[in-house]
Design an enzyme around this catalytic site. Structure first.
Site, PDB file in Angstrom:
ATOM      1  N   CYS A 264      -9.289   3.689  -2.269  1.00  0.00           N
ATOM      2  CA  CYS A 264      -8.569   4.639  -3.113  1.00  0.00           C
ATOM      3  C   CYS A 264      -9.146   4.598  -4.524  1.00  0.00           C
ATOM      4  CB  CYS A 264      -7.078   4.324  -3.101  1.00  0.00           C
ATOM      5  SG  CYS A 264      -6.708   2.596  -3.534  1.00  0.00           S
TER       6      CYS A 264
ATOM      7  N   SER B  17      -7.593  -0.857  -1.131  1.00  0.00           N
ATOM      8  CA  SER B  17      -7.316  -0.547   0.286  1.00  0.00           C
ATOM      9  C   SER B  17      -7.885  -1.546   1.288  1.00  0.00           C
ATOM     10  CB  SER B  17      -7.692   0.892   0.613  1.00  0.00           C
ATOM     11  OG  SER B  17      -6.935   1.790  -0.188  1.00  0.00           O
TER      12      SER B  17
ATOM     13  N   SER C 170      -0.607  -3.850  -0.849  1.00  0.00           N
ATOM     14  CA  SER C 170      -1.453  -3.550   0.302  1.00  0.00           C
ATOM     15  C   SER C 170      -1.179  -4.541   1.417  1.00  0.00           C
ATOM     16  CB  SER C 170      -2.941  -3.626  -0.066  1.00  0.00           C
ATOM     17  OG  SER C 170      -3.329  -2.540  -0.872  1.00  0.00           O
TER      18      SER C 170
ATOM     19  N   GLU D 160       4.002   4.150  -9.056  1.00  0.00           N
ATOM     20  CA  GLU D 160       4.345   4.677 -10.369  1.00  0.00           C
ATOM     21  C   GLU D 160       4.934   6.089 -10.298  1.00  0.00           C
ATOM     22  OE1 GLU D 160       0.542   2.224 -11.289  1.00  0.00           O
ATOM     23  OE2 GLU D 160       1.448   3.229  -9.566  1.00  0.00           O
TER      24      GLU D 160
ATOM     25  N   PHE E 189      -3.444   6.586 -11.381  1.00  0.00           N
ATOM     26  CA  PHE E 189      -4.228   5.982 -10.314  1.00  0.00           C
ATOM     27  C   PHE E 189      -4.224   6.894  -9.089  1.00  0.00           C
ATOM     28  CE2 PHE E 189      -4.972   3.226  -6.669  1.00  0.00           C
ATOM     29  CZ  PHE E 189      -6.102   2.544  -7.087  1.00  0.00           C
TER      30      PHE E 189
ATOM     31  N   PHE F  44      -0.151  -6.438  -6.212  1.00  0.00           N
ATOM     32  CA  PHE F  44      -0.938  -6.347  -7.435  1.00  0.00           C
ATOM     33  C   PHE F  44      -0.022  -6.462  -8.650  1.00  0.00           C
ATOM     34  CE2 PHE F  44      -3.219  -4.261  -4.032  1.00  0.00           C
ATOM     35  CZ  PHE F  44      -4.502  -4.763  -4.170  1.00  0.00           C
TER      36      PHE F  44
END
Length: 356
Positions: A82, A68, A246, A263, A6, A240
């Site tokens: 993003c 974002s 966020s 990650e 990502f 998430f």
């Protein structure tokens, strides 16, 4: 095909609007805040993201996005996204919606760092050259004062990309130092990679935690120390699944925002906030220290934009940034400065831990 993860590095777009009679022409000062949610969704559909949480006050509206953040002021919009979003495709609908309420785009600023996975980006974000061409073709002709620059660092993999454009009114205002709501303000954009692995794990959700994104976000805000970065701010946060975080903070007419991709291998976190050159700089330093302590990055990029006549204070602002993070083990490795029409003075700094 090369493996990719990502993309944490955001693309950021800031648009300023004006009108012949701002109060009468913008619905008693509401301006862009008159846009209904369906219009906001139409803009975000073009970008390929959605709203996951929102909050507002008497000054502006704040939206946490699936990628974002979005901030809507009466005469200014800031949107940063993003991943593989197509941020610049928001320009056309935003200009159209602005014209419907009597507002004209008067200034534009686009910034981003160097992508971790540049080959995964769709057009027009396939290269900075493509982005600049797209911007030039899609902003109104009145924004004829333009500049595009790639600001380098001593770390070849990391550069700061800036495009700025404005109309003649903004140029005259900068030359004359006319009073403006954004006068003497600065925006600090912090991009962090190689996050401390133990701290990054706090941004992973537990399996079957029974929480929704809002409640899981509140928990992350508390356990990571993000809630202490600016205790005065009203925080709108979201976690998430299975990982990522966020938040937008609202403190009167100022915003702050944090986004985390935790990650291993492509960990990333960003922090952005607005201040004034007349603020207590010790408080600004404390904010930056707290952010570094939350993430303990192996690499930190800081872009500081000082607008209006405040650009004369740019040395004081960026030198204090360096001094602020030194006590928490970060050392400034490079510093580049450039001037942009309407946007002001941009200073780009890179930091790594002293041990490196």
């Amino acid at each position: 095909m090369a493996m990719s993860g990502f993309e944490g590095f955001e693309k950021r777009l800031e648009l300023h609007f004006s009108g012949d009679d701002p109060v009468a022409g913008a619905g008693n000062g509401l301006g862009l805040r008159q846009l209904d949610f369906e219009s906001i969704e139409e803009v975000l559909h073009a970008v390929q993201c959605t709203v996951v949480s929102a909050v507002g006050n008497q000054f502006f509206d704040s939206y946490v996005l699936s990628e974002s953040s979005l901030f809507v002021y009466p005469f200014k919009i800031i949107i940063k996204t993003c991943g593989t979003t197509q941020l610049l495709k928001s320009i056309h609908p935003l200009v159209n919606f602005g014209s419907q309420i009597g507002l004209t785009l008067s200034a534009c600023k686009y910034t981003r760092g160097s992508f971790i996975f540049p080959g995964s980006q769709p057009y027009p974000h396939t290269s900075f050259q493509d982005e600049v061409i797209y911007l030039e073709e899609n902003i109104p002709a009145n924004l004829r004062y333009q500049k595009a620059s790639v600001m380098p660092s001593k770390i070849p993999a990391h550069s700061w990309h800036v495009f700025s454009a404005c109309d003649a009114g903004h140029v005259m205002k900068d030359l004359d130092f006319v009073s403006d709501p954004d006068e003497d303000f600065f925006t600090i954009e912090v991009c962090m990679t190689e996050l401390d692995r133990v701290l990054a794990r706090k941004f992973f959700r537990r399996s079957n935690d029974g929480k929704n994104g809002d409640s899981a976000g509140r928990e992350m805000t508390e356990i990571t120390g993000i809630g202490d970065v600016n205790p005065n701010a009203v925080i709108c946060d979201f976690a998430f699944d299975p990982c990522g975080y966020s938040m937008n903070g609202i403190d009167n007419d100022r915003y702050s925002t944090i986004h985390v991709t935790p990650e291993d291998g492509f960990s990333y976190a960003s922090f952005e906030f607005v201040g004034s050159v007349y603020d207590d700089q010790n408080e600004v330093a404390e904010v930056l220290k707290k952010v570094v302590q939350v993430f303990r990055p192996g690499m930190m990029l800081v872009s500081t934009t000082v607008s209006g006549s405040g650009g004369r204070h740019h040395h004081e602002v960026w030198s204090r940034i360096a001094k602020a993070v030194e006590p928490v083990g970060m050392k400034c490795r490079s510093c580049t400065l450039d001037e942009f029409p309407a946007a002001g003075t941009v200073v780009f700094q890179t930091f790594t831990p002293r041990r490196k």
